[in-house]
Design a protein around this motif. Structure first.
Motif, short mmCIF file in Angstrom:
data_model
loop_
_atom_site.label_atom_id
_atom_site.label_comp_id
_atom_site.label_asym_id
_atom_site.label_seq_id
_atom_site.Cartn_x
_atom_site.Cartn_y
_atom_site.Cartn_z
N ILE A 252 1.10 -0.89 0.06
CA ILE A 252 -0.28 0.29 -0.01
C ILE A 252 0.95 0.90 -0.14
O ILE A 252 1.74 1.10 0.93
N ILE A 253 1.07 2.20 -1.25
CA ILE A 253 1.80 3.10 -1.03
C ILE A 253 1.03 4.49 -0.82
O ILE A 253 0.15 5.12 -1.45
N ASP A 254 0.62 4.47 0.34
CA ASP A 254 0.35 6.54 0.85
C ASP A 254 1.32 7.39 0.75
O ASP A 254 2.22 7.83 1.47
N PRO A 255 0.44 8.05 0.08
CA PRO A 255 0.91 9.63 -0.09
C PRO A 255 1.29 10.49 1.26
O PRO A 255 1.60 11.66 1.67
N ASP A 256 0.51 10.23 2.27
CA ASP A 256 0.51 10.72 3.41
C ASP A 256 1.67 10.88 4.12
O ASP A 256 2.02 11.28 4.87
N ALA A 257 2.24 9.23 4.05
CA ALA A 257 3.21 8.97 4.60
C ALA A 257 4.95 9.37 4.20
O ALA A 257 5.52 9.87 4.78
N TYR A 258 4.72 10.47 3.22
CA TYR A 258 5.63 11.10 2.50
C TYR A 258 5.70 12.62 2.18
O TYR A 258 5.84 13.42 1.85
N GLY A 259 4.08 13.48 3.54
CA GLY A 259 4.01 14.03 3.49
C GLY A 259 3.11 14.55 1.87
O GLY A 259 3.69 15.99 1.92
N LEU A 260 3.01 14.30 0.94
CA LEU A 260 2.52 14.15 -0.49
C LEU A 260 0.69 14.65 -0.88
O LEU A 260 0.65 15.02 -1.62
N GLU A 261 -0.02 13.92 0.03
CA GLU A 261 -1.62 13.84 -0.04
C GLU A 261 -1.84 15.17 -0.34
O GLU A 261 -1.93 15.98 1.10
N LEU A 262 -3.19 15.25 -1.27
CA LEU A 262 -3.54 16.28 -1.83
C LEU A 262 -4.20 16.19 -3.21
O LEU A 262 -4.37 15.79 -3.50
N PRO A 263 -5.67 16.87 -2.66
CA PRO A 263 -6.54 15.97 -3.35
C PRO A 263 -6.65 16.76 -4.72
O PRO A 263 -6.28 18.75 -4.10
N PRO A 264 -6.44 17.03 -5.28
CA PRO A 264 -6.10 16.98 -6.58
C PRO A 264 -7.40 18.26 -6.95
O PRO A 264 -8.66 17.92 -6.64
#
Length: 355
Positions: A252-264
């Protein structure tokens, strides 16, 4: 003839049986060489869709397509295999990502056709047309030369794999997925040891992992990405399977784990808008969600291809390549190379504008 095999796969959901590899190979050869009638081919595709294609059947169609395609050892890199029916609701992150990867030293193969069912979305060919490049008039040598210069190979699949062109019209008439929707993505025009492969449903993970093992990729990542593509989501985690040495593992690759999560943001996507966002990102700008999506996809693919030791290292590497203009310069070089080659084609005129 194909009638005997059609009876085996067309006995309904309970009565149908999977073909052996050799049987499927024979069926595939009859179909791609048009030695079966249009009605028989359509019936076979429908029956397979109802039954669900086995690994052996998928592998047979892949190998027959590969046997009739032009495949070049031009680069040892990663094949980015997304759906040929295109996009309707999402950013084509893999296009921008390809130039970041090539700038990092990882060659990339992209491929596609004019839009197909069932989605009928925007395709990679539409993006090239928006740039003033007609894929159908792009010579194979021009594509290969651009790849040698930049590390990015674009393949108009129907020009390099004749069976896909022969069956395009029938697939349009059927308006549904067929075994070719999978096979066409695995022709592997560049003999790539690494693969990023998009799927719609996680129910196919096991079948696809066995298929990719049989096809002898060194490492592959099966991605349940945006619109069934190989692009990781940036607004939520993405389910993936990594396939290596005959083993498949869920990741499971979670963008939040890298501080990248953001709704487009919501965008009314057109080919022109896809190119505008691509160029904005490669220039270091645009909406942060699209930038983050390109960075995450590039970092994960660099890690898959063993160019970096971690996704975090990949993120730093890719950010630097965008910030210092290397990825943009490579994109411009690739685009101009293909525009110049098209300008030199007989009976076809286009104006080349150097960015």
């Amino acid at each position: 003839m194909i009638t005997s095999l059609l009876k085996e796969v067309g006995r309904g959901k309970r009565g149908a049986r999977d073909l052996t590899y050799n049987e499927a190979l024979q069926a595939a050869e009859w179909i791609v060489n048009l030695e079966a009638t249009q009605a028989q081919i359509g019936a076979f595709f429908m029956a397979e869709r109802i039954k669900m294609e086995s690994v052996e059947e998928l592998e047979a169609f892949v190998n027959v397509c590969r046997s009739q395609a032009r495949r070049e050892h031009v680069q040892e890199g990663i094949d980015c295999a997304g759906p040929y029916d295109g996009r309707k609701k999402s950013f084509y992150a893999t296009f921008a990502t390809s130039f970041v990867l090539a700038a990092a030293g990882l060659p990339v193969t992209l491929h596609g056709t004019a839009t197909l069912p069932p989605k009928w979305g925007i395709t990679l060919q539409d993006l090239l047309l928006e740039l003033g490049i007609n894929p159908k008039q792009l010579s194979q040598e021009a594509s290969l030369e651009a790849a040698r210069e930049t590390g990015v190979l674009f393949v108009p699949a129907e020009e390099w794999c004749p069976p896909l062109k022969r069956l395009h019209g029938l697939r349009e008439e059927m308006g549904m997925r067929t075994v070719l929707n999978t096979a066409e993505k695995l022709v592997d025009y560049g003999h790539s040891p690494y693969l990023a492969f998009g799927v719609y449903h996680n129910t196919v993970f096991d079948r696809m992992s066995k298929l990719l093992t049989n096809l002898n990729y060194k490492k592959a990542l099966i991605i349940q990405g945006t619109e069934g593509s190989e692009d990781l989501f940036i607004e939520r985690p993405t389910r993936t399977y990594q396939v290596e040495n005959g083993e498949a593992s869920l990741q499971i690759i979670d963008p939040d784990a890298y501080g990248l999560e953001l709704p487009p943001p919501e965008v009314d996507w057109t080919p022109a808008e896809q190119i505008a966002v691509t160029e904005a990102v490669l220039n270091g700008g645009g909406h942060l969600a699209f930038m983050n999506q390109v960075l995450l996809n590039a970092a994960v693919r660099l890690h898959l291809a063993e160019r970096v030791d971690s996704i975090e290292e990949g993120l730093y590497t890719c950010k630097d390549l965008i910030d210092n203009g290397t990825a943009w310069e490579l994109y411009v070089k690739w685009k101009v190379s293909l525009l110049i080659s098209e300008q030199q084609q007989p009976l076809h005129k286009t104006t080349v504008t150097t960015p």
